[in-house]
Motif scaffolding. Sequence first.
Motif, PDB file in Angstrom:
ATOM      1  N   GLU A 130      -9.653  18.503 -24.669  1.00 34.54           N
ATOM      2  CA  GLU A 130     -10.926  17.936 -25.099  1.00 34.54           C
ATOM      3  C   GLU A 130     -11.989  18.207 -24.041  1.00 34.54           C
ATOM      4  N   ALA A 143     -10.809   9.934 -23.224  1.00 34.57           N
ATOM      5  CA  ALA A 143     -10.131  11.231 -23.224  1.00 34.57           C
ATOM      6  C   ALA A 143      -9.146  11.339 -22.062  1.00 34.57           C
ATOM      7  N   ALA A 160      -5.152  11.793 -22.354  1.00 38.68           N
ATOM      8  CA  ALA A 160      -4.439  12.914 -21.740  1.00 38.68           C
ATOM      9  C   ALA A 160      -3.276  12.415 -20.891  1.00 38.68           C
ATOM     10  N   VAL A 171      -8.546  17.812 -19.824  1.00 39.08           N
ATOM     11  CA  VAL A 171      -9.848  17.238 -20.157  1.00 39.08           C
ATOM     12  C   VAL A 171     -10.881  17.993 -19.341  1.00 39.08           C
TER      13      VAL A 171
END
Length: 252
Positions: free
Chosen positions: A174, A190, A194, A207
């Motif tokens: 992401e 995010a 992760a 990320v």
Amino acid sequence: MAVVYQRPHSLIDVPTHYCPGCTHGIIHKLVAQAMDDLGVEGKAVGVAPVGCSVMAYDYFNCDMLEAAHGRAPAVATGLKRSLPDNLIFTYQGDGDLAAIGTAETVHAATRGENITIIFVNNAIYGMTGGQMAPTTLPGQVTQTTPYGRDVHTAGFPIRVCEMLSTLSGVAYAERVAVDTVPNIRKAQAAIKKAFTCQLEKKGFSIVEILSTCPTNWGLAPKDALQWLRDNMMPYYPLGVYMDRTEKGVRPE
């Protein structure tokens, strides 16, 4: 008195060396907060290579290793294979990850190594004086591109999340930003996702965080945030580029 806000325990209470307006400090806080939320500070190991993050071992309240320039994914691979139940993450800049470290990044991803990369993209070599980086935008002025990056001679910037999302070993990728409070909250989510992906043994996660470098961009901090919105975000769109976390298993 109720505590409304406090420093994450996983972040050491010391001044940082970053320039005024640099968003590394925000990203450090988000990584530390994710460790606090997941309760993994005691079993987390971070890997910081050469770059703006070279002194991260002074800031995170967990075990930290220093890696040679670009080699953080290789070091993280060894750590994870020897300590499979620990949370292993790298904290890397764009010059480190997408230039000298491209091979380590791509091959760790395609092997599906169960590690997490925190990738800070500020489109320039921040620590060493502002040279062109693999992520420098077309036309962007740097110390080594005084007339702007010429794609005919220097090629095009690398879009890391888009590239890695084509690899079967990547479970989660992401791209986020830390320019506004809403985007900071999305970045926090995010990073936590992760880390959770790794703890659930689902494979490689990354990320990418769009960040500012006011000093080397030659801008005031506020203007740097707007430059990021106007220039970086159109070229590096925010969003999820791969998410296999709901499927539970990696593809064969």
